[in-house]
Write a protein that holds these residues in place. Structure first.
Motif, PDB file in Angstrom:
ATOM      1  N   ILE A 203       0.861  -1.175   0.000  1.00  0.00           N
ATOM      2  CA  ILE A 203       0.000   0.000   0.000  1.00  0.00           C
ATOM      3  C   ILE A 203       0.893   1.219   0.000  1.00  0.00           C
ATOM      4  O   ILE A 203       1.608   1.477   0.968  1.00  0.00           O
ATOM      5  N   ARG A 204       0.862   1.960  -1.097  1.00  0.00           N
ATOM      6  CA  ARG A 204       1.765   3.104  -1.259  1.00  0.00           C
ATOM      7  C   ARG A 204       0.973   4.395  -1.132  1.00  0.00           C
ATOM      8  O   ARG A 204       0.027   4.654  -1.879  1.00  0.00           O
ATOM      9  N   ASP A 205       1.372   5.219  -0.167  1.00  0.00           N
ATOM     10  CA  ASP A 205       0.679   6.479   0.089  1.00  0.00           C
ATOM     11  C   ASP A 205       0.980   7.523  -0.978  1.00  0.00           C
ATOM     12  O   ASP A 205       2.103   7.647  -1.458  1.00  0.00           O
ATOM     13  N   ILE A 206      -0.082   8.252  -1.323  1.00  0.00           N
ATOM     14  CA  ILE A 206       0.096   9.418  -2.189  1.00  0.00           C
ATOM     15  C   ILE A 206      -0.473  10.613  -1.424  1.00  0.00           C
ATOM     16  O   ILE A 206      -1.199  11.433  -1.949  1.00  0.00           O
ATOM     17  N   GLY A 207      -0.196  10.688  -0.109  1.00  0.00           N
ATOM     18  CA  GLY A 207      -0.626  11.778   0.756  1.00  0.00           C
ATOM     19  C   GLY A 207      -2.014  11.530   1.306  1.00  0.00           C
ATOM     20  O   GLY A 207      -2.981  12.037   0.758  1.00  0.00           O
ATOM     21  N   THR A 208      -2.161  10.776   2.397  1.00  0.00           N
ATOM     22  CA  THR A 208      -3.503  10.350   2.759  1.00  0.00           C
ATOM     23  C   THR A 208      -3.613   9.798   4.167  1.00  0.00           C
ATOM     24  O   THR A 208      -2.636   9.716   4.902  1.00  0.00           O
ATOM     25  N   ALA A 209      -4.837   9.383   4.517  1.00  0.00           N
ATOM     26  CA  ALA A 209      -5.114   8.647   5.747  1.00  0.00           C
ATOM     27  C   ALA A 209      -5.934   7.428   5.366  1.00  0.00           C
ATOM     28  O   ALA A 209      -6.882   7.529   4.586  1.00  0.00           O
ATOM     29  N   PHE A 210      -5.574   6.278   5.914  1.00  0.00           N
ATOM     30  CA  PHE A 210      -6.236   5.047   5.502  1.00  0.00           C
ATOM     31  C   PHE A 210      -6.044   3.975   6.564  1.00  0.00           C
ATOM     32  O   PHE A 210      -5.161   4.071   7.419  1.00  0.00           O
ATOM     33  N   SER A 211      -6.884   2.940   6.505  1.00  0.00           N
ATOM     34  CA  SER A 211      -6.741   1.800   7.408  1.00  0.00           C
ATOM     35  C   SER A 211      -6.404   0.563   6.601  1.00  0.00           C
ATOM     36  O   SER A 211      -6.754   0.452   5.420  1.00  0.00           O
ATOM     37  N   VAL A 212      -5.706  -0.373   7.247  1.00  0.00           N
ATOM     38  CA  VAL A 212      -5.371  -1.662   6.647  1.00  0.00           C
ATOM     39  C   VAL A 212      -5.811  -2.729   7.632  1.00  0.00           C
ATOM     40  O   VAL A 212      -5.513  -2.642   8.827  1.00  0.00           O
ATOM     41  N   ASN A 213      -6.522  -3.751   7.129  1.00  0.00           N
ATOM     42  CA  ASN A 213      -7.058  -4.790   7.998  1.00  0.00           C
ATOM     43  C   ASN A 213      -6.877  -6.149   7.338  1.00  0.00           C
ATOM     44  O   ASN A 213      -7.305  -6.359   6.210  1.00  0.00           O
ATOM     45  N   THR A 214      -6.216  -7.064   8.031  1.00  0.00           N
ATOM     46  CA  THR A 214      -6.040  -8.416   7.505  1.00  0.00           C
ATOM     47  C   THR A 214      -6.922  -9.380   8.296  1.00  0.00           C
ATOM     48  O   THR A 214      -7.242  -9.126   9.461  1.00  0.00           O
ATOM     49  N   ASP A 215      -7.329 -10.488   7.659  1.00  0.00           N
ATOM     50  CA  ASP A 215      -8.160 -11.445   8.377  1.00  0.00           C
ATOM     51  C   ASP A 215      -7.598 -12.850   8.269  1.00  0.00           C
ATOM     52  O   ASP A 215      -6.513 -13.065   7.705  1.00  0.00           O
ATOM     53  N   VAL A 216      -8.350 -13.822   8.794  1.00  0.00           N
ATOM     54  CA  VAL A 216      -7.851 -15.191   8.901  1.00  0.00           C
ATOM     55  C   VAL A 216      -7.675 -15.868   7.548  1.00  0.00           C
ATOM     56  O   VAL A 216      -6.979 -16.876   7.438  1.00  0.00           O
ATOM     57  N   GLY A 218      -6.278 -14.416   4.924  1.00  0.00           N
ATOM     58  CA  GLY A 218      -5.239 -13.743   4.156  1.00  0.00           C
ATOM     59  C   GLY A 218      -5.746 -12.560   3.364  1.00  0.00           C
ATOM     60  O   GLY A 218      -5.038 -11.997   2.527  1.00  0.00           O
ATOM     61  N   ARG A 219      -6.963 -12.144   3.628  1.00  0.00           N
ATOM     62  CA  ARG A 219      -7.575 -10.999   2.945  1.00  0.00           C
ATOM     63  C   ARG A 219      -7.013  -9.709   3.517  1.00  0.00           C
ATOM     64  O   ARG A 219      -6.882  -9.542   4.721  1.00  0.00           O
ATOM     65  N   VAL A 220      -6.654  -8.763   2.638  1.00  0.00           N
ATOM     66  CA  VAL A 220      -6.145  -7.460   3.066  1.00  0.00           C
ATOM     67  C   VAL A 220      -7.109  -6.392   2.570  1.00  0.00           C
ATOM     68  O   VAL A 220      -7.291  -6.219   1.358  1.00  0.00           O
ATOM     69  N   ALA A 221      -7.743  -5.693   3.506  1.00  0.00           N
ATOM     70  CA  ALA A 221      -8.708  -4.655   3.151  1.00  0.00           C
ATOM     71  C   ALA A 221      -8.124  -3.283   3.460  1.00  0.00           C
ATOM     72  O   ALA A 221      -7.588  -3.056   4.543  1.00  0.00           O
ATOM     73  N   VAL A 222      -8.236  -2.377   2.505  1.00  0.00           N
ATOM     74  CA  VAL A 222      -7.729  -1.009   2.659  1.00  0.00           C
ATOM     75  C   VAL A 222      -8.893  -0.049   2.501  1.00  0.00           C
ATOM     76  O   VAL A 222      -9.607  -0.086   1.490  1.00  0.00           O
ATOM     77  N   ALA A 223      -9.114   0.806   3.503  1.00  0.00           N
ATOM     78  CA  ALA A 223     -10.182   1.803   3.448  1.00  0.00           C
ATOM     79  C   ALA A 223      -9.545   3.183   3.526  1.00  0.00           C
ATOM     80  O   ALA A 223      -8.803   3.483   4.459  1.00  0.00           O
ATOM     81  N   VAL A 224      -9.830   4.036   2.542  1.00  0.00           N
ATOM     82  CA  VAL A 224      -9.191   5.352   2.447  1.00  0.00           C
ATOM     83  C   VAL A 224     -10.154   6.432   2.928  1.00  0.00           C
ATOM     84  O   VAL A 224     -11.288   6.520   2.445  1.00  0.00           O
ATOM     85  N   THR A 225      -9.697   7.237   3.875  1.00  0.00           N
ATOM     86  CA  THR A 225     -10.538   8.329   4.373  1.00  0.00           C
ATOM     87  C   THR A 225     -10.145   9.678   3.776  1.00  0.00           C
ATOM     88  O   THR A 225     -10.982  10.564   3.654  1.00  0.00           O
ATOM     89  N   HIS A 226      -8.884   9.847   3.433  1.00  0.00           N
ATOM     90  CA  HIS A 226      -8.416  11.098   2.825  1.00  0.00           C
ATOM     91  C   HIS A 226      -7.326  10.773   1.810  1.00  0.00           C
ATOM     92  O   HIS A 226      -6.546   9.836   1.996  1.00  0.00           O
ATOM     93  N   GLY A 227      -7.252  11.556   0.742  1.00  0.00           N
ATOM     94  CA  GLY A 227      -6.154  11.420  -0.203  1.00  0.00           C
ATOM     95  C   GLY A 227      -6.257  10.205  -1.097  1.00  0.00           C
ATOM     96  O   GLY A 227      -7.351   9.737  -1.437  1.00  0.00           O
ATOM     97  N   ILE A 228      -5.093   9.655  -1.468  1.00  0.00           N
ATOM     98  CA  ILE A 228      -5.018   8.573  -2.445  1.00  0.00           C
ATOM     99  C   ILE A 228      -3.961   7.560  -2.000  1.00  0.00           C
ATOM    100  O   ILE A 228      -2.919   7.935  -1.468  1.00  0.00           O
ATOM    101  N   VAL A 229      -4.241   6.267  -2.226  1.00  0.00           N
ATOM    102  CA  VAL A 229      -3.223   5.241  -2.058  1.00  0.00           C
ATOM    103  C   VAL A 229      -3.220   4.357  -3.295  1.00  0.00           C
ATOM    104  O   VAL A 229      -4.194   4.302  -4.045  1.00  0.00           O
ATOM    105  N   ALA A 230      -2.111   3.665  -3.495  1.00  0.00           N
ATOM    106  CA  ALA A 230      -1.995   2.702  -4.581  1.00  0.00           C
ATOM    107  C   ALA A 230      -1.833   1.326  -3.957  1.00  0.00           C
ATOM    108  O   ALA A 230      -0.898   1.093  -3.181  1.00  0.00           O
TER     109      ALA A 230
END
Length: 354
Positions: A203-216, A218-230
């Protein structure tokens, strides 16, 4: 500063010194910061202690090349004051024992100032990226931790999570590795991107705020609240990253990225304030959270139940209450074996779930 989630937390906001510490360190969101300000205004003695710690920390930073961990300083001061024996002189000049009643909780500004000065040694965080080995932050079951990185970025670690900050961080290398879940509020630097590695995801930041959540699973969920991520699957070789903007959610699983545009709400970050909120959440996500927050292993062996989603919220609920609500919402029976909870289809004698 770690915060342990207890069932009584929601009913006793006056004891939430971790929230106060985050606010003083500038790591609270607007809602929490406003609540802390209101509480301190109603408790001038505690407000004076907080102001004193903040002032001493600011002075230490202005005079040296280190950054003081204000949260840790406040916790250490409170611990020292609480642990110090209380002595009271009677009218006859006799000194009572340490069990004597203290009329002022902080024993006056002079005592508090001395405690602040005593704990300032040893609470400096490294700054400037000169650490020669990775820095590791880890939380236990039921605890959160907020971390201020040397570049000014902040991270809120969920319970049962681990953040590894690369050696030489902020010296041309702003990379971290995450196991579990965390919320990142990143200080943007176009020349040195902030990168999070988590279970094959980059997860590469392009100036932002975000959460990362992994589960049992192997799923990786990214939720972006501000800005942009790749978001990119590192196992996919030359696969192009997927761009996520504010309000977008990206889920990497089994080598593919699924994107839901404009679906992220404030509820997605409620866990940073001690609340678990679900909106059509897959059970794998719920299972991971119960393990981190309550130390519970939730098992669902029935294929039909496993495909159901959960919509519910919890704040300060006991483990038993949480499990019962989940079972009712899913139309399941509960079988408990120690710390393992098995959800199974309701039996013939069970009450159907509406």
């Amino acid at each position: 500063m770690s915060e342990e989630i207890r069932p009584s937390a929601a009913s006793a906001p006056e004891t939430d010194w971790d929230a106060i510490s985050r606010s003083v360190a500038g790591e609270s969101d607007a809602v929490e910061s406003a609540a802390v300000s209101q509480w301190l205004a109603a408790h001038p003695e505690d407000a004076a202690l907080v102001a004193l710690v903040k002032a001493r920390a600011d002075q230490a930073e202005s005079r040296s090349a280190v950054s003081v961990d204000t949260e840790r300083a406040l916790a250490a001061v409170r611990s020292r004051i609480t642990a110090t024996p209380s002595l009271t002189v009677t009218r006859g000049g006799a000194v009572k024992s340490a069990s004597a009643t203290v009329t002022r909780r902080w024993r006056g500004p002079a005592f508090a100032a001395a405690a602040v000065l005593a704990v300032m040694v040893g609470i400096a965080q490294w700054r400037g990226g000169n650490a020669t080995s990775p820095q590791v932050y880890a939380t236990q079951v039921g605890q959160r931790d907020s971390v201020k990185l040397p570049d000014g970025s902040t991270v809120v670690l969920a319970p049962g999570s681990r953040l590894t900050v690369a050696s030489g961080f902020n010296a041309g290398n702003r990379e971290v590795a995450l196991e579990g879940a965390a919320y990142f509020d990143v200080k943007h630097d176009g020349a040195h991107p902030f990168v999070v590695h988590s279970r094959g995801a980059e997860i590469r930041d392009i100036g932002t705020a975000f959460s990362v959540n992994t589960d049992v699973n192997g799923r990786v969920a990214v939720a972006v609240t501000h800005g942009i991520v790749a978001l990119r699957d590192t196992a996919a070789g030359s696969a192009a990253p997927v761009e996520l903007r504010a309000g977008d959610r990206g889920v990497l699983q089994a080598g593919s990225v699924a994107v839901a545009r404009g679906t992220v709400t404030d509820e997605d970050m409620a866990w940073t304030r001690g609340q678990l909120a679900y909106r059509d959440a897959p059970l794998a996500e719920v299972q991971a959270d119960l393990r981190r927050w309550y130390g519970i292993e939730l098992q669902v062996t029935d294929a039909v139940l496993a495909q159901r989603t959960l919509t519910a919220s919890f704040r300060g609920d006991s483990a038993a209450q949480v499990v019962q609500v989940i079972a009712l919402a899913l139309g399941a029976d509960v079988v408990q074996r120690g710390d393992t909870i098995l959800l199974q289809p309701q039996g013939p004698g069970s009450t159907p779930n509406p």
